[in-house]
Design a protein around this motif. Structure first.
Motif, PDB file in Angstrom:
ATOM      1  N   LYS A 176      35.196  39.529  31.177  1.00  0.00           N
ATOM      2  CA  LYS A 176      36.234  40.291  30.494  1.00  0.00           C
ATOM      3  C   LYS A 176      37.545  40.038  31.224  1.00  0.00           C
ATOM      4  O   LYS A 176      37.763  40.528  32.325  1.00  0.00           O
ATOM      5  N   ILE A 177      38.394  39.235  30.643  1.00  0.00           N
ATOM      6  CA  ILE A 177      39.675  38.911  31.260  1.00  0.00           C
ATOM      7  C   ILE A 177      40.799  39.159  30.262  1.00  0.00           C
ATOM      8  O   ILE A 177      40.587  39.096  29.049  1.00  0.00           O
ATOM      9  N   PRO A 178      41.996  39.443  30.747  1.00  0.00           N
ATOM     10  CA  PRO A 178      43.113  39.746  29.836  1.00  0.00           C
ATOM     11  C   PRO A 178      43.515  38.537  29.004  1.00  0.00           C
ATOM     12  O   PRO A 178      43.331  37.392  29.414  1.00  0.00           O
ATOM     13  N   ALA A 210      46.814  40.464  37.165  1.00  0.00           N
ATOM     14  CA  ALA A 210      46.937  39.499  38.260  1.00  0.00           C
ATOM     15  C   ALA A 210      46.669  38.093  37.734  1.00  0.00           C
ATOM     16  O   ALA A 210      45.966  37.898  36.743  1.00  0.00           O
ATOM     17  N   VAL A 211      47.241  37.123  38.414  1.00  0.00           N
ATOM     18  CA  VAL A 211      46.973  35.732  38.065  1.00  0.00           C
ATOM     19  C   VAL A 211      45.520  35.399  38.403  1.00  0.00           C
ATOM     20  O   VAL A 211      45.038  35.709  39.490  1.00  0.00           O
ATOM     21  N   ASP A 212      44.822  34.802  37.441  1.00  0.00           N
ATOM     22  CA  ASP A 212      43.430  34.418  37.640  1.00  0.00           C
ATOM     23  C   ASP A 212      43.380  32.921  37.936  1.00  0.00           C
ATOM     24  O   ASP A 212      43.521  32.086  37.041  1.00  0.00           O
ATOM     25  N   GLU A 213      43.204  32.595  39.208  1.00  0.00           N
ATOM     26  CA  GLU A 213      43.214  31.183  39.618  1.00  0.00           C
ATOM     27  C   GLU A 213      42.042  30.408  39.028  1.00  0.00           C
ATOM     28  O   GLU A 213      42.096  29.196  38.891  1.00  0.00           O
ATOM     29  N   GLU A 214      40.949  31.104  38.687  1.00  0.00           N
ATOM     30  CA  GLU A 214      39.760  30.427  38.183  1.00  0.00           C
ATOM     31  C   GLU A 214      39.662  30.488  36.658  1.00  0.00           C
ATOM     32  O   GLU A 214      38.622  30.187  36.087  1.00  0.00           O
ATOM     33  N   ARG A 215      40.730  30.874  36.013  1.00  0.00           N
ATOM     34  CA  ARG A 215      40.693  31.015  34.555  1.00  0.00           C
ATOM     35  C   ARG A 215      40.342  29.684  33.899  1.00  0.00           C
ATOM     36  O   ARG A 215      40.982  28.655  34.151  1.00  0.00           O
ATOM     37  N   LEU A 216      39.341  29.711  33.018  1.00  0.00           N
ATOM     38  CA  LEU A 216      38.873  28.505  32.352  1.00  0.00           C
ATOM     39  C   LEU A 216      39.156  28.519  30.855  1.00  0.00           C
ATOM     40  O   LEU A 216      38.850  27.569  30.158  1.00  0.00           O
ATOM     41  N   GLU A 217      39.700  29.631  30.355  1.00  0.00           N
ATOM     42  CA  GLU A 217      39.941  29.758  28.917  1.00  0.00           C
ATOM     43  C   GLU A 217      41.430  29.761  28.622  1.00  0.00           C
ATOM     44  O   GLU A 217      42.241  30.180  29.442  1.00  0.00           O
TER      45      GLU A 217
END
Length: 455
Positions: A42-44, A355-362
């Motif tokens: 669940k990410i923004p 927050a910035v998600d460094e591992e965001r893949l989407e």
């Protein structure tokens, strides 16, 4: 499943096909196996869950259900089955028929008649969820809704349809999903939709009516259906249609604010705000509040410490909601020696910045775009001069734009702000830029003008 049912399937976010074969008894078997399914975080700012997870849809080509027969071979066949369940359920009591004609016979055009009948629906009925009748698929008859005064989306829509039919206006029962924007174009099934609205084609226009909530402005397409696919149901069967979405710039909040300062920190603030389309919709709960609760809500919308409201008025005309208010803040400015620090924007904007998600893949996804426009005029107190003003801010990105321009004009400071956030799907690499963009916007809204006392 029995071979004669002709079970069909389609897969979403699944790469491997299902295995289809006959077993020894001659039945159709569809087997789908999945392993190592990754978790879904669940990410923004991501697409809705239904667009992200693996889903398999199954549906029969032919079926018998609660003594009805139908086909799901395509949306046209689905619509034929749905339309068959409306037959004989549009009769109206004589007194309602007379009331409808008294209300509409003197009106000039079809749009006026539709609006008058829609308002009548709001006066005579209320929404109650009902799941009886062919597993919740068949609407209550117009006579039953009329006599009880309530119905679910199906019953209320059918009742509205029957009343329009009484004055010779054709309308179409329309099934839609409030969850998914898109329906599967080449795969008809019942479970993709969870709601019913009414489509009214008139000369040079199409009116969409939300019959479960006639308190919404007439013809307004609310946020749970705007931009969604739907299935129009008519005598000709089902047809895939698309509900229009409001352009991002028309989901608008426009604020005109005049702020009169005195040397002790008191500010008299005149607020004139207009909210359009989806921004109007989000303010409806405030519009319906009692007077005291409204005032509290207005104060939460403003940065105005130790404030009191001595005048406020909401008005609604169609999909436009306006607010006029006068607020006195006893501690708007901060004094340090001979200097006054004056916030440039009294509109409180509670923008949550993840927050910035460094591992965001989407990819990152903005479902609904919107626009904020401010014109703020600050009149200086006597005996003061401007010592410093913030720099102008101009930012343009693919996903949003912002400008904040500050001008001096005699004893006044004029601030114009415009923020446009654009709906759409953007590459994951732009997400960190989006976060930085929103931080800069928040900083700009929070800046202060420095005044200096000259006597």
């Amino acid at each position: 499943a029995p071979q004669e049912l002709g079970i069909r399937y389609t897969l979403k976010n699944i790469s491997q096909p299902a295995e289809v074969y006959k077993n020894k008894a001659g039945a159709q078997v569809i087997s789908l196996e999945m392993t190592d399914i990754p978790r879904v975080k669940k990410i923004p700012y991501t697409r809705p869950i239904y667009d992200r997870v693996p889903i398999a849809y199954f549906a029969p080509s032919l079926f018998v259900y609660y003594e009805t027969q139908g086909s799901l071979s395509n949306w046209k066949e689905f619509g034929m089955w749905q339309f068959g369940m409306l037959r004989g359920r549009d009769a109206l009591p004589e007194d309602i028929r007379n009331e409808i004609h008294q209300l509409t016979d003197s009106l000039g055009d079809d749009r006026q008649k539709v609006e008058a009948i829609y308002n009548l629906l709001g006066k005579k009925t209320r929404y109650v969820a009902i799941l009886f009748g062919i597993g919740g698929q068949r609407p209550a008859s117009a006579i039953d809704v009329c006599s009880s005064g309530y119905g679910d989306c199906k019953g209320l829509t059918n009742f509205m349809r029957a009343m329009l039919q009484e004055v010779g206006i054709t309308s179409n029962y329309t099934t839609i999903s409030t969850r998914n924007r898109q329906l599967l174009k080449d795969f008809a099934s019942v479970g993709q939709m969870n709601h019913v609205i009414l489509q009214v084609p008139i000369k040079n226009d199409t009116i969409w009516l939300e019959c479960t909530n006639p308190q919404l402005p007439f013809g307004y397409v609310h946020g749970d259906i705007a931009g969604h696919d739907a299935i129009e149901v008519s005598r000709a069967g089902g047809r895939l249609v698309h509900i229009p979405a409001y352009p991002d710039s028309t989901n608008l909040a426009r604020n005109q604010i005049r702020l009169q300062l005195d040397g002790s920190g008191i500010a008299d603030i005149d607020v004139s705000s207009v909210f359009y389309n989806l921004r109007m919709e989000s303010r409806i709960p405030v519009y319906k509040m009692g007077r005291d609760e409204q005032k509290k809500a207005i104060l939460r919308m403003l940065y105005a410490p130790q404030a009191e409201i001595d005048k406020s008025e909401f008005k609604m005309e169609g999909p436009v909601l306006s607010l006029d208010a006068h607020v006195r803040s006893k501690n708007y400015t901060t004094a340090t020696g001979k200097r006054l620090f004056v916030p440039v924007c009294p509109i409180r904007r509670d923008t949550s910045i993840p927050a910035v998600d460094e591992e965001r893949l989407e990819d990152f996804y903005i479902e609904t775009g919107y626009c904020d426009e401010d014109e703020i005029i600050i009149t200086l107190p006597e005996g003061s001069e401007i010592e410093a003003t913030p720099s102008d801010v101009i930012i343009n990105e693919s996903f949003a734009s912002f400008h904040s321009i500050i001008k001096r004009k005699g004893s006044q400071i004029i601030i114009t702000n415009r923020l446009l956030v654009k709906s759409g799907t953007y590459d994951q690499s732009s997400y960190s830029r989006f976060i930085e963009f929103m931080k800069k916007v928040n900083t700009a809204y929070g800046q202060k003008v420095v005044l200096k006392k000259i006597n």
